[in-house]
Motif scaffolding. Structure first.
Motif, PDB file in Angstrom:
ATOM      1  N   GLY A 153       2.206  21.395 -31.543  1.00  0.00           N
ATOM      2  CA  GLY A 153       2.242  21.576 -30.098  1.00  0.00           C
ATOM      3  C   GLY A 153       3.625  21.758 -29.527  1.00  0.00           C
ATOM      4  N   GLN A 154       4.654  21.716 -30.383  1.00  0.00           N
ATOM      5  CA  GLN A 154       6.031  21.919 -29.949  1.00  0.00           C
ATOM      6  C   GLN A 154       6.564  23.213 -30.562  1.00  0.00           C
ATOM      7  N   LEU A 155       7.594  23.749 -29.925  1.00  0.00           N
ATOM      8  CA  LEU A 155       8.178  25.009 -30.372  1.00  0.00           C
ATOM      9  C   LEU A 155       9.625  24.817 -30.782  1.00  0.00           C
ATOM     10  N   ASN A 156       9.969  25.267 -31.990  1.00  0.00           N
ATOM     11  CA  ASN A 156      11.355  25.478 -32.381  1.00  0.00           C
ATOM     12  C   ASN A 156      11.610  26.980 -32.357  1.00  0.00           C
ATOM     13  N   LEU A 157      12.576  27.398 -31.546  1.00  0.00           N
ATOM     14  CA  LEU A 157      12.919  28.812 -31.407  1.00  0.00           C
ATOM     15  C   LEU A 157      14.392  28.993 -31.741  1.00  0.00           C
ATOM     16  N   MET A 158      14.669  29.807 -32.754  1.00  0.00           N
ATOM     17  CA  MET A 158      16.048  30.097 -33.131  1.00  0.00           C
ATOM     18  C   MET A 158      16.322  31.574 -32.904  1.00  0.00           C
ATOM     19  N   THR A 159      17.334  31.867 -32.105  1.00  0.00           N
ATOM     20  CA  THR A 159      17.739  33.249 -31.855  1.00  0.00           C
ATOM     21  C   THR A 159      18.947  33.546 -32.720  1.00  0.00           C
ATOM     22  N   ALA A 160      18.745  34.384 -33.731  1.00  0.00           N
ATOM     23  CA  ALA A 160      19.807  34.654 -34.701  1.00  0.00           C
ATOM     24  C   ALA A 160      20.939  35.467 -34.093  1.00  0.00           C
ATOM     25  N   GLY A 161      20.590  36.441 -33.234  1.00  0.00           N
ATOM     26  CA  GLY A 161      21.627  37.299 -32.673  1.00  0.00           C
ATOM     27  C   GLY A 161      22.464  37.932 -33.763  1.00  0.00           C
ATOM     28  N   ARG A 162      23.791  37.830 -33.637  1.00  0.00           N
ATOM     29  CA  ARG A 162      24.691  38.469 -34.605  1.00  0.00           C
ATOM     30  C   ARG A 162      24.680  37.786 -35.963  1.00  0.00           C
ATOM     31  N   GLY A 163      24.173  36.508 -36.024  1.00  0.00           N
ATOM     32  CA  GLY A 163      24.093  35.852 -37.311  1.00  0.00           C
ATOM     33  C   GLY A 163      24.069  34.348 -37.232  1.00  0.00           C
ATOM     34  N   ILE A 164      23.197  33.726 -38.011  1.00  0.00           N
ATOM     35  CA  ILE A 164      23.065  32.274 -38.070  1.00  0.00           C
ATOM     36  C   ILE A 164      22.489  31.940 -39.435  1.00  0.00           C
ATOM     37  N   SER A 165      22.643  30.707 -39.874  1.00  0.00           N
ATOM     38  CA  SER A 165      21.962  30.231 -41.075  1.00  0.00           C
ATOM     39  C   SER A 165      21.260  28.926 -40.746  1.00  0.00           C
ATOM     40  N   HIS A 166      20.170  28.638 -41.483  1.00  0.00           N
ATOM     41  CA  HIS A 166      19.410  27.410 -41.229  1.00  0.00           C
ATOM     42  C   HIS A 166      18.635  27.010 -42.469  1.00  0.00           C
ATOM     43  N   SER A 167      18.105  25.789 -42.439  1.00  0.00           N
ATOM     44  CA  SER A 167      17.240  25.276 -43.494  1.00  0.00           C
ATOM     45  C   SER A 167      16.050  24.595 -42.846  1.00  0.00           C
ATOM     46  N   GLU A 168      14.986  24.410 -43.637  1.00  0.00           N
ATOM     47  CA  GLU A 168      13.798  23.706 -43.170  1.00  0.00           C
ATOM     48  C   GLU A 168      13.265  22.847 -44.302  1.00  0.00           C
ATOM     49  N   GLU A 169      12.824  21.640 -43.959  1.00  0.00           N
ATOM     50  CA  GLU A 169      12.299  20.751 -44.988  1.00  0.00           C
ATOM     51  C   GLU A 169      11.331  19.755 -44.376  1.00  0.00           C
ATOM     52  N   SER A 170      10.443  19.226 -45.230  1.00  0.00           N
ATOM     53  CA  SER A 170       9.478  18.219 -44.803  1.00  0.00           C
ATOM     54  C   SER A 170       9.245  17.250 -45.956  1.00  0.00           C
ATOM     55  N   ARG A 171       8.668  16.098 -45.627  1.00  0.00           N
ATOM     56  CA  ARG A 171       8.169  15.212 -46.672  1.00  0.00           C
ATOM     57  C   ARG A 171       6.835  15.750 -47.169  1.00  0.00           C
ATOM     58  N   GLU A 172       6.307  15.154 -48.232  1.00  0.00           N
ATOM     59  CA  GLU A 172       4.999  15.580 -48.730  1.00  0.00           C
ATOM     60  C   GLU A 172       3.920  15.099 -47.765  1.00  0.00           C
ATOM     61  N   GLU A 173       3.205  16.035 -47.187  1.00  0.00           N
ATOM     62  CA  GLU A 173       2.169  15.706 -46.215  1.00  0.00           C
ATOM     63  C   GLU A 173       1.305  16.940 -45.989  1.00  0.00           C
ATOM     64  N   LEU A 174       0.293  16.788 -45.155  1.00  0.00           N
ATOM     65  CA  LEU A 174      -0.564  17.919 -44.816  1.00  0.00           C
ATOM     66  C   LEU A 174       0.193  18.845 -43.875  1.00  0.00           C
ATOM     67  N   LEU A 175       0.475  20.047 -44.353  1.00  0.00           N
ATOM     68  CA  LEU A 175       1.187  21.038 -43.563  1.00  0.00           C
ATOM     69  C   LEU A 175       0.256  22.188 -43.221  1.00  0.00           C
ATOM     70  N   HIS A 176       0.331  22.607 -41.972  1.00  0.00           N
ATOM     71  CA  HIS A 176      -0.482  23.744 -41.513  1.00  0.00           C
ATOM     72  C   HIS A 176       0.257  24.371 -40.337  1.00  0.00           C
ATOM     73  N   GLY A 177       0.592  25.640 -40.452  1.00  0.00           N
ATOM     74  CA  GLY A 177       1.322  26.261 -39.361  1.00  0.00           C
ATOM     75  C   GLY A 177       1.536  27.737 -39.566  1.00  0.00           C
ATOM     76  N   VAL A 178       2.334  28.298 -38.680  1.00  0.00           N
ATOM     77  CA  VAL A 178       2.708  29.705 -38.765  1.00  0.00           C
ATOM     78  C   VAL A 178       4.206  29.827 -38.527  1.00  0.00           C
ATOM     79  N   GLN A 179       4.789  30.794 -39.177  1.00  0.00           N
ATOM     80  CA  GLN A 179       6.185  31.159 -38.938  1.00  0.00           C
ATOM     81  C   GLN A 179       6.201  32.621 -38.531  1.00  0.00           C
ATOM     82  N   LEU A 180       6.851  32.908 -37.399  1.00  0.00           N
ATOM     83  CA  LEU A 180       6.857  34.262 -36.862  1.00  0.00           C
ATOM     84  C   LEU A 180       8.283  34.685 -36.567  1.00  0.00           C
ATOM     85  N   TRP A 181       8.532  35.996 -36.651  1.00  0.00           N
ATOM     86  CA  TRP A 181       9.808  36.567 -36.253  1.00  0.00           C
ATOM     87  C   TRP A 181       9.567  37.556 -35.118  1.00  0.00           C
ATOM     88  N   VAL A 182      10.532  37.597 -34.213  1.00  0.00           N
ATOM     89  CA  VAL A 182      10.556  38.577 -33.127  1.00  0.00           C
ATOM     90  C   VAL A 182      11.819  39.409 -33.291  1.00  0.00           C
TER      91      VAL A 182
END
Length: 304
Positions: free
Chosen positions: A103-132
């Protein structure tokens, strides 16, 4: 989230369009190493590469898994992280450290350039990842990150929608959008009538439950000109849309550019320079860029 394919093909996107409603089948892609989660990628697809400025759709879960996506670069796009179950920790080269929950949104605008990582503990994961994809006038902007814990909700006949990006059914998201967009999670209960902007093309993806006429897996594409869509059932649906994107783009790995030479320069900067910054706090090495194909990358039309 990254495109973690070790031998990514050229993802050709652009402005030519035509045709009617289409069912866009996804392909299974591993997210990470040998114990990776499997994701279903419906954009870019064999026949259609974009819906408005939306250029990448990965759906994953529900699955008990651990997400671990090492630091990697992005240019010329926005990443939209949306969860139905689980929690994911985002870190980026701006110093952002933010958990995203359902129900929350993380929005990253890369623009000219950015780097990032993503991680979770072991659990039930369900979602979507989209690019604009960012339009030419915005793709050189400074990178940025936004977290939106409270998003507008709107109800109509048989549905309640959370507006993630852009506007939908008369409500507008506070998240930054650089082109006219629609993005919403729609909970359907019974017979529903969804209002659609006739200037937009749309895509609908069944997230859970059973909702006619959608099938589990494929993305339903609807061309511009529709003012509404009838749904029936009990479940949740992702709705994305936007004005047809007028520019041709080249997508390769985690970069969105306009020609081959830009992609070559982006890759070189990631491997040899410091223009994408550094992600602090991730326990592991950044992702190396794959080898470029032997032929020049070219922008192509929106559909084959």
């Amino acid at each position: 989230m990254s495109n973690l394919e070790r031998d990514p093909g050229e993802m050709r996107c652009g402005a030519a369009d035509g045709g009617g409603a289409e069912s866009l089948a996804g392909r299974e892609v591993p997210l990470g190493g040998p114990r990776a989660m499997r994701v279903s990628r419906t954009l870019p697809g064999v026949r259609r590469r974009m819906i408005g400025a939306w250029c990448f759709v990965d759906a994953y879960g529900p699955e008990v898994a651990t997400m671990r996506v090492p630091p990697h670069p992005h240019t010329g796009l926005q990443t939209v992280s949306w969860l139905l179950s689980g929690e994911v920790l985002h870190r980026d080269s701006l110093g952002s450290l933010q958990v995203v929950r359902p129900g929350q949104l993380n929005l990253m605008t890369a623009g000219r350039g950015i780097s990032h990582s993503e991680e979770s503990r072991e659990e039930l994961l369900h979602g979507v990842q989209l690019w604009v994809a960012l339009p030419d006038g915005a793709r050189g902007m400074e990178p940025g990150f936004e977290h939106h814990a409270d998003l507008p909700r709107v109800s109509g006949p048989g549905f309640t929608a959370t507006v993630i990006m852009g506007s939908f059914a008369g409500a507008a998201s506070p998240a930054t959008a650089l082109t006219p967009l629609a993005g919403a999670e729609v909970a359907v209960s019974g017979a529903a009538e969804l209002p659609l902007d006739p200037a937009f093309e749309h895509g609908l993806l069944l997230l859970d439950g059973e909702v006619e006429p959608l099938e589990r897996g494929p993305l339903l594409y609807l061309p511009p000109g529709r003012t509404g869509l009838s749904l029936n059932g009990d479940g949740r649906v992702l709705v994305i849309g936007g004005e047809p994107f007028a520019e041709e783009i080249v997508m390769w790995w985690n970069f969105v550019g306009r020609d081959h030479d830009e992609i070559v320069a982006f890759r070189k900067e990631w491997m040899e320079g410091d223009g994408f910054g550094a992600v602090e706090g991730f326990d592991g090495a950044p992702l190396p860029a794959p080898v470029l194909p032997g032929t020049r990358l070219r922008p192509r039309g929106r559909s084959r």
